[in-house]
Design a protein around this motif. Structure first.
Motif, mmCIF file in Angstrom:
data_model
loop_
_atom_site.group_PDB
_atom_site.id
_atom_site.type_symbol
_atom_site.label_atom_id
_atom_site.label_comp_id
_atom_site.label_asym_id
_atom_site.label_seq_id
_atom_site.Cartn_x
_atom_site.Cartn_y
_atom_site.Cartn_z
ATOM 1 N N THR A 4 0.837 -1.192 0.000
ATOM 2 C CA THR A 4 0.000 0.000 0.000
ATOM 3 C C THR A 4 0.865 1.232 0.000
ATOM 4 O O THR A 4 2.050 1.200 0.315
ATOM 5 N N SER A 37 0.989 5.694 0.703
ATOM 6 C CA SER A 37 0.407 6.971 1.100
ATOM 7 C C SER A 37 0.900 8.066 0.170
ATOM 8 O O SER A 37 0.670 9.245 0.409
ATOM 9 N N ASP A 95 -9.177 -1.071 -0.319
ATOM 10 C CA ASP A 95 -8.094 -1.983 0.037
ATOM 11 C C ASP A 95 -8.495 -3.422 -0.250
ATOM 12 O O ASP A 95 -9.636 -3.810 -0.067
ATOM 13 N N ALA A 129 -2.886 -4.795 5.480
ATOM 14 C CA ALA A 129 -1.502 -4.500 5.121
ATOM 15 C C ALA A 129 -0.520 -4.761 6.236
ATOM 16 O O ALA A 129 0.671 -4.685 6.034
ATOM 17 N N PRO A 170 -5.747 1.590 3.484
ATOM 18 C CA PRO A 170 -4.948 2.512 2.670
ATOM 19 C C PRO A 170 -5.108 2.179 1.192
ATOM 20 O O PRO A 170 -5.728 1.200 0.817
ATOM 21 N N HIS A 209 8.589 -0.033 2.931
ATOM 22 C CA HIS A 209 7.597 -0.065 4.004
ATOM 23 C C HIS A 209 7.954 0.985 5.058
ATOM 24 O O HIS A 209 9.089 1.076 5.505
ATOM 25 N N HIS A 266 2.375 1.513 6.188
ATOM 26 C CA HIS A 266 1.983 1.311 4.789
ATOM 27 C C HIS A 266 3.229 1.304 3.902
ATOM 28 O O HIS A 266 4.341 1.505 4.369
#
Length: 618
Positions: free
Chosen positions: A13, A15, A23, A27, A51, A79, A88
């Motif tokens: 995922t 941001s 989703d 995650a 997310p 990550h 995320h």
């Protein structure tokens, strides 16, 4: 504290995009879930994160590629957020490149192959087990840990993903064994009898299939949670160094200043009793007490042997403690043919030997020695251990001193007294109870030293611990007459199944902390024929990691889908602590209660000992 299940596909995922997309799946890692649910006692251990999904991001990037007529590209993700609920993935390089680079040098100890991801290179790491690389074919993705961070490489096509996987396996083999990844190279490493280890895809999994016959169907199995029952602090400011679990009334916390006695209950260890303080040797010898490397219960758990590390973690003898009086009654010396020798480790004669009230023998291990020591003299009489100023000498009653090359490191015994030995070179040897001179079976190493080894009571399964993974080996085979045997009693020949590996996800290996090496992998504890161990547990950093034994043996388990090479299981529960864990072990199976399928799990940190029950979720 709590536990959770890991899942094979953890969605990448980001941001980085301002738009929100639906989703696909959770995650977070098992460790992140455990951290998020620390202190909770209800069943809602898993919280759903929403997310933006990698699939949505990739769709958007593909649309831009089409608009500008760009070819599909490899992408690198990072990550961020650690174990927090907002953790995320973010795109690190939208048009990344990767290569397996040959960095051969005159130094034979240096790895040859490196994985480099550019531009930059952004990542440059040797190809080895420390990467904890995990392939996810459905997403054309490879997750790995490097330089304290967790990365995910997303390949543009199925063909490119397959090429990456083949190249990675080749480089890993050549870095691990120092020979070319060819049929000849694999035969040189594994030998003709271990073809299943060299080419797992072509292996016969009949042994694992036989093990599945007794499995409970997953659909009807109730969910299980880890529930903390008791937590005890180490008394008098002492620091816990190891556990000595008893199967009767008491267990023992071994520390720098002495040994604390705690009571065994069906829900774990509770209530400190007497504290045995050891300040010197027997008979005024003045030998200073140092924290034991090993505490071994024996003689119906009324006596304990304490082995303190000397030079290079070898010991020249053991202290013999009478638990009932709290006194050291003897300081035994290791001697063979009139010459003082050392031992690396000691162990009970068998899985249940500590319960035998009159036991006088125990096993010893050194780099090139495997033996049985007897506290009686050569004529079978118990030696005088009263007030003599001289240390009594243990009698070498059975064993063998190998000339060189065995590099023994750890060992354990089965219910009938057979012995399994793990070595620095990764080899695991099986010795029958009647002979310690020649191994009945010797399994090849996978490139990592075996730091701890355990075996089931019936001798059918072996669990070896390395720094980065556990290896589960089945010793069952059928002889030429079709009779079932184990590798302790006969030569397995080429009827050997491929092992299975138990690993952490790359993310969890980072979240475990700086001291993130596996240690002390063990089966749950049974001492009776016909009883089967139910779980496996190991310690890594701040986490105790628990696998369901039957689930690991199930060839249809979701973890094994689309895997190539040796099958690896990533489904586990975790117990999270605030500091590095000293030891994690299951109590004896007699302490299992009606509402729990397993005896309590005991988790010790330097300052506290906690007990967890695996209870049916209601």
């Amino acid at each position: 504290m709590g536990g959770s299940h890991s899942r094979e596909d953890i969605d990448l995922t980001s941001s980085d995009e301002e738009e929100e997309y639906e989703d696909d799946y959770d995650a977070r890692s098992p460790i992140a879930e455990a951290a998020a649910s620390a202190g909770q006692r209800d069943d809602d251990l898993l919280r759903t994160a929403t997310p933006s999904s990698l699939e949505a991001i990739d769709a958007k990037l593909r649309s831009l590629d089409l608009k500008y007529q760009r070819p599909a590209s490899t992408k690198l993700y990072l990550h961020v957020g650690g174990a927090s609920p907002s953790a995320h993935w973010v795109p690190a390089e939208r048009r990344a490149t990767y290569a397996f680079v040959d960095k051969s040098s005159d130094d034979d100890s240096s790895p040859r192959w490196f994985l480099e991801v550019g531009p930059g290179p952004r990542v440059s790491v040797p190809v080895d087990s420390a990467l904890q690389l995990k392939m996810i074919p459905a997403q054309r993705r490879a997750d790995f840990a490097a330089s304290g961070s967790v990365w995910a490489l997303r390949l543009p096509t199925d063909a490119e993903f397959r090429r990456f996987r083949v190249e990675y396996e080749r480089c890993l083999f050549e870095n691990t064994y120092g020979v070319e990844s060819t049929d000849e190279g694999r035969k040189e490493v594994f030998g003709a009898d271990f073809a299943a280890w060299a080419r797992p895809a072509e292996a016969d999994d009949a042994v694992w299939a036989d093990a599945e016959e007794s499995l409970t169907p997953p659909a009807t199995a109730p969910a299980k949670d880890l529930l903390e029952e008791f937590e005890e602090e180490a008394g008098n400011g002492d620091s816990i160094q190891s556990l000595a679990l008893g199967a009767l009334d008491n267990s023992f916390l071994v520390g720098g200043a002495g040994i604390q006695v705690v009571k065994n209950f069906r829900h774990g260890l509770h209530g400190k009793g007497a504290s045995v303080r050891i300040s010197g040797g027997r008979g005024g010898s003045g030998s200073a007490y140092s924290t034991p490397k090993k505490a071994l219960l024996m003689r119906g758990e009324t006596n304990m042997l304490l082995m303190s590390p000397g030079e290079a973690l070898h010991s020249s003898g053991v202290h013999h403690l009478d638990i009932e009086t709290g006194k050291v009654v003897a300081e035994w010396r290791f001697e063979k043919d009139g010459v003082d020798i050392t031992m690396r480790d000691i162990a009970n004669d068998s899985k249940g030997a500590q319960l035998e009230p009159s036991g006088s023998t125990f096993l010893g291990l050194d780099d090139n020695r495997l033996c049985r020591w007897d506290m009686r003299d050569a004529r079978g009489r118990v030696q005088t251990i009263g007030s003599s100023s001289e240390s009594p000498v243990l009698n070498w009653s059975q064993g063998h001193q190998f000339s060189r090359g065995t590099n023994f490191n750890c060992f354990a015994s089965t219910g009938d007294g057979s012995v399994v030995v793990g070595s620095v070179d990764g080899k695991i040897r099986l010795y029958s109870k009647s002979s310690m001179r020649m191994a009945k079976t010797a399994f090849p190493g996978l490139g990592s030293p075996i730091t701890h080894v355990d075996v089931t009571y019936d001798g059918k399964w072996i669990l070896g611990t390395t720094d980065t993974y556990l290896i589960l080996i089945c010793t069952i085979f059928k002889d030429k007459d079709g009779k079932e045997k184990t590798g302790f009693s006969g030569r397995m020949g080429n009827r050997i199944a491929a092992p299975r590996l138990l690993k952490l996800t790359p993310l969890d290996s980072i979240l475990a902390g700086t001291d993130n090496k596996f240690h002390g992998g063990q089966f749950s504890w049974v001492t009776e024929n016909g009883k089967q161990e139910k779980h496996l547990v190991a310690t890594v950093g701040k986490f105790s990691v628990i696998w369901n034994f039957q689930q690991v043996k199930d060839s249809n388990h979701e973890c094994y889908r689309d895997q190539q090479g040796l099958k690896s299981c990533y489904c586990y529960k975790v117990v999270l602590k605030d500091e590095s864990i000293v030891d994690s072990r299951f109590m004896h199976e007699k302490f299992a209660s009606s509402d729990s399928p397993e005896a309590p799990l005991v988790v010790a940190t330097p300052l506290k000992v906690s007990s967890f029950s695996i209870a049916n979720r209601r």
